[in-house]
Design an enzyme around this catalytic site. Structure first.
Site, PDB file in Angstrom:
ATOM      1  N   ALA A  67      83.274  37.944  26.065  1.00 45.46           N
ATOM      2  CA  ALA A  67      83.511  38.020  24.627  1.00 45.46           C
ATOM      3  C   ALA A  67      83.718  36.594  24.146  1.00 45.46           C
ATOM      4  O   ALA A  67      84.102  35.723  24.931  1.00 45.46           O
ATOM      5  CB  ALA A  67      84.753  38.854  24.372  1.00 45.46           C
ATOM      6  N   GLY A 112      83.443  40.389  29.062  1.00 44.05           N
ATOM      7  CA  GLY A 112      82.663  41.311  28.230  1.00 44.05           C
ATOM      8  C   GLY A 112      81.193  41.351  28.619  1.00 44.05           C
ATOM      9  O   GLY A 112      80.518  42.361  28.397  1.00 44.05           O
ATOM     10  N   GLU A 115      81.007  43.625  31.442  1.00 45.34           N
ATOM     11  CA  GLU A 115      81.199  44.982  30.902  1.00 45.34           C
ATOM     12  C   GLU A 115      79.937  45.504  30.226  1.00 45.34           C
ATOM     13  O   GLU A 115      79.631  46.694  30.303  1.00 45.34           O
ATOM     14  CB  GLU A 115      82.384  44.982  29.928  1.00 45.34           C
ATOM     15  N   GLU A 135      89.505  38.124  32.858  1.00 43.67           N
ATOM     16  CA  GLU A 135      90.443  38.338  31.739  1.00 43.67           C
ATOM     17  C   GLU A 135      91.878  37.941  32.071  1.00 43.67           C
ATOM     18  O   GLU A 135      92.594  37.407  31.219  1.00 43.67           O
ATOM     19  CB  GLU A 135      90.396  39.819  31.298  1.00 43.67           C
TER      20      GLU A 135
HETATM   21  N1  DAK Z   1      83.326  32.345  24.518  1.00 42.04           N
HETATM   22  C1  DAK Z   1      83.016  31.310  23.708  1.00 42.04           C
HETATM   23  N2  DAK Z   1      82.385  30.210  24.121  1.00 42.04           N
HETATM   24  C2  DAK Z   1      82.012  30.153  25.408  1.00 42.04           C
HETATM   25  C3  DAK Z   1      82.286  31.204  26.317  1.00 42.04           C
HETATM   26  C4  DAK Z   1      82.990  32.347  25.819  1.00 42.04           C
HETATM   27  N3  DAK Z   1      83.252  33.420  26.562  1.00 42.04           N
HETATM   28  N4  DAK Z   1      81.809  30.848  27.525  1.00 42.04           N
HETATM   29  C5  DAK Z   1      81.256  29.641  27.381  1.00 42.04           C
HETATM   30  N5  DAK Z   1      81.369  29.216  26.111  1.00 42.04           N
HETATM   31  C6  DAK Z   1      80.906  27.960  25.554  1.00 42.04           C
HETATM   32  C7  DAK Z   1      81.755  26.792  25.996  1.00 42.04           C
HETATM   33  O1  DAK Z   1      82.916  26.693  25.212  1.00 42.04           O
HETATM   34  C8  DAK Z   1      80.814  25.645  25.793  1.00 42.04           C
HETATM   35  O2  DAK Z   1      80.791  25.310  24.432  1.00 42.04           O
HETATM   36  P1  DAK Z   1      80.770  23.761  23.925  1.00 42.04           P
HETATM   37  O3  DAK Z   1      81.989  23.157  24.528  1.00 42.04           O
HETATM   38  O4  DAK Z   1      79.502  23.202  24.497  1.00 42.04           O
HETATM   39  O5  DAK Z   1      80.779  23.864  22.429  1.00 42.04           O
HETATM   40  C9  DAK Z   1      79.462  26.223  26.145  1.00 42.04           C
HETATM   41  O6  DAK Z   1      79.622  27.630  26.059  1.00 42.04           O
HETATM   42  C10 DAK Z   1      79.014  25.877  27.558  1.00 42.04           C
HETATM   43  O7  DAK Z   1      80.063  26.231  28.434  1.00 42.04           O
HETATM   44  P2  DAK Z   1      80.642  25.224  29.542  1.00 42.04           P
HETATM   45  O8  DAK Z   1      80.483  23.816  29.095  1.00 42.04           O
HETATM   46  O9  DAK Z   1      82.003  25.705  29.885  1.00 42.04           O
HETATM   47  O10 DAK Z   1      79.628  25.498  30.744  1.00 42.04           O
HETATM   48  P3  DAK Z   1      79.922  25.322  32.302  1.00 42.04           P
HETATM   49  O11 DAK Z   1      78.602  25.447  32.967  1.00 42.04           O
HETATM   50  O12 DAK Z   1      80.750  24.112  32.563  1.00 42.04           O
HETATM   51  O13 DAK Z   1      80.817  26.578  32.691  1.00 42.04           O
HETATM   52  C11 DAK Z   1      81.431  28.943  32.658  1.00 42.04           C
HETATM   53  C12 DAK Z   1      80.261  27.873  32.619  1.00 42.04           C
HETATM   54  C13 DAK Z   1      80.795  30.297  32.405  1.00 42.04           C
HETATM   55  C14 DAK Z   1      82.054  28.922  34.048  1.00 42.04           C
HETATM   56  C15 DAK Z   1      82.476  28.560  31.582  1.00 42.04           C
HETATM   57  O14 DAK Z   1      81.805  28.369  30.316  1.00 42.04           O
HETATM   58  C16 DAK Z   1      83.518  29.608  31.405  1.00 42.04           C
HETATM   59  O15 DAK Z   1      84.456  29.722  32.191  1.00 42.04           O
HETATM   60  N6  DAK Z   1      83.389  30.352  30.298  1.00 42.04           N
HETATM   61  C17 DAK Z   1      84.372  31.332  29.917  1.00 42.04           C
HETATM   62  C18 DAK Z   1      84.248  32.551  30.784  1.00 42.04           C
HETATM   63  C19 DAK Z   1      85.252  33.555  30.333  1.00 42.04           C
HETATM   64  O16 DAK Z   1      86.455  33.389  30.561  1.00 42.04           O
HETATM   65  N7  DAK Z   1      84.773  34.494  29.577  1.00 42.04           N
HETATM   66  C20 DAK Z   1      85.630  35.408  28.845  1.00 42.04           C
HETATM   67  C21 DAK Z   1      86.046  36.499  29.757  1.00 42.04           C
HETATM   68  S1  DAK Z   1      87.236  37.456  28.975  1.00 42.04           S
HETATM   69  C22 DAK Z   1      89.035  42.026  23.507  1.00 42.04           C
HETATM   70  C23 DAK Z   1      88.308  42.823  24.346  1.00 42.04           C
HETATM   71  C24 DAK Z   1      87.633  42.257  25.389  1.00 42.04           C
HETATM   72  C25 DAK Z   1      87.697  40.910  25.603  1.00 42.04           C
HETATM   73  C26 DAK Z   1      88.440  40.125  24.773  1.00 42.04           C
HETATM   74  C27 DAK Z   1      89.124  40.671  23.728  1.00 42.04           C
HETATM   75  N8  DAK Z   1      89.743  42.602  22.405  1.00 42.04           N
HETATM   76  C28 DAK Z   1      89.595  43.959  22.140  1.00 42.04           C
HETATM   77  C29 DAK Z   1      90.451  41.802  21.486  1.00 42.04           C
HETATM   78  C30 DAK Z   1      86.967  40.354  26.666  1.00 42.04           C
HETATM   79  C31 DAK Z   1      87.235  39.154  27.055  1.00 42.04           C
HETATM   80  C32 DAK Z   1      86.392  38.439  27.962  1.00 42.04           C
HETATM   81  O17 DAK Z   1      85.190  38.550  27.990  1.00 42.04           O
END
Ligand code: DAK
Length: 260
Positions: A67, A112, A115, A135
């Site tokens: 997400a 997400g 998911e 998460e």
């Molecule tokens: N959201 C927003 N931006 C994201 C993103 C994300 N999930 N994942 C990556 N990006 C963005 C980065 O911020 C970066 O943007 P800039 O800095 O260039 O502007 C760009 O994509 C490239 O990412 P990286 O520079 O970090 O790329 P790397 O190759 O170094 O790393 C990575 C890749 C996938 C390991 C890293 O980007 C990473 O850890 N990303 C986050 C993964 C993550 O934690 N995803 C979220 C999981 S939790 C909810 C219900 C469900 C959810 C939430 C709320 N509610 C009902 C309220 C679910 C939550 C999730 O999905």
């Protein structure tokens, strides 16, 4: 079909959807969820001759990296619950879509994104695919169905491990665990998904749609799956597809199903 963050192509009866926010690794923001809702609730049902749907991510790096984290920093309990329910409902539209839906996982499928892949009927992993539920690293639990669907696919022990450690796993391990159906060379995910859709499209369409319902019903605690199977069997007995399938077998020819 016009969407804000989805690119679609329709070719040979197969709709391919690309989640198209490569600068954010295709993270699912509100607009993308709205696009998915419109597509799976309305648009895709109106496509004539649709055999199946493939979901993949734009760019070479990511399927969907979760997400969009930038959108959920200041949510209160009420808003968060509403968002979780909305996401779950949209993914349920995918899970119960009457034609096969395949995730072609071409990179990160995190949170997400994982998911979204779990809501599809089948998952094809490219060699560089990475699955994970990070998460807890953010102080939340999965909110779009992973606490339920991960257990369904890989069992409780491994589901606990993935969700508690936030570890990412690669394509081979995903296949070993039953999280992905096949691993293919990087870049071949959509091709393999198309192959599977073509194979499935040769089978009786109404029966395929019933398989999708029945498998989903198994996990619905309010439903008696065995009774649902009896009812589906009865329903299919009077379809033209069944008459055609049985006749084709007796006449030693290939069936030509009309989906009726
Ligand atoms: N959201 C927003 N931006 C994201 C993103 C994300 N999930 N994942 C990556 N990006 C963005 C980065 O911020 C970066 O943007 P800039 O800095 O260039 O502007 C760009 O994509 C490239 O990412 P990286 O520079 O970090 O790329 P790397 O190759 O170094 O790393 C990575 C890749 C996938 C390991 C890293 O980007 C990473 O850890 N990303 C986050 C993964 C993550 O934690 N995803 C979220 C999981 S939790 C909810 C219900 C469900 C959810 C939430 C709320 N509610 C009902 C309220 C679910 C939550 C999730 O999905």
């Amino acid at each position: 079909m016009k969407y804000q963050n989805l690119l679609t192509t329709f070719e040979n009866g197969i709709l391919t959807i690309e989640v198209n926010r490569p600068k954010a690794l295709n993270a699912l923001n509100k607009d993308t969820f709205s696009d998915l809702k419109q597509l799976f609730e309305k648009d895709a049902h109106q496509i004539e001759g649709l055999k199946g749907i493939i979901i993949t991510g734009a760019g070479e790096k990511s399927f969907v990296a979760g997400a969009d984290i930038s959108e959920f920093s200041s949510l209160d309990t009420k808003d968060a619950m509403a968002l979780s329910k909305r996401g779950q409902d949209i993914f349920k539209l995918i899970e119960r879509f009457p034609k096969v839906v395949i995730a072609a996982v071409n990179g990160y499928a995190l949170g997400g994104g994982c998911e979204l892949a779990l809501a599809c009927h089948l998952r094809i992993a490219g060699a560089k695919a990475k699955f994970g539920t990070p998460e807890v690293t953010l102080g939340i639990v999965p909110g779009y169905g992973a606490t339920q669907r991960l257990i369904q696919l890989i069992g409780k022990g491994k589901a606990f491990e993935l969700m508690m450690t936030a570890d990412m796993i690669g394509a081979e391990e995903a296949v070993q665990l039953g999280l992905a159906n096949h691993v293919v060379a990087q870049g071949e995910e959509v091709t393999k998904a198309k192959e599977l859709i073509e194979k499935i499209a040769k089978k009786a369409p109404v029966a395929i749609s019933k398989i999708i319902e029945l498998v989903d019903d198994y996990f619905d605690k309010t439903k008696d799956g065995f009774q649902k199977e009896v009812e589906a069997f009865g329903y299919l007995a009077e379809t033209e597809d069944f008459k055609e399938g049985a006749s084709a077998f007796m006449e030693k020819r290939k069936a030509n199903f009309q989906g009726k």
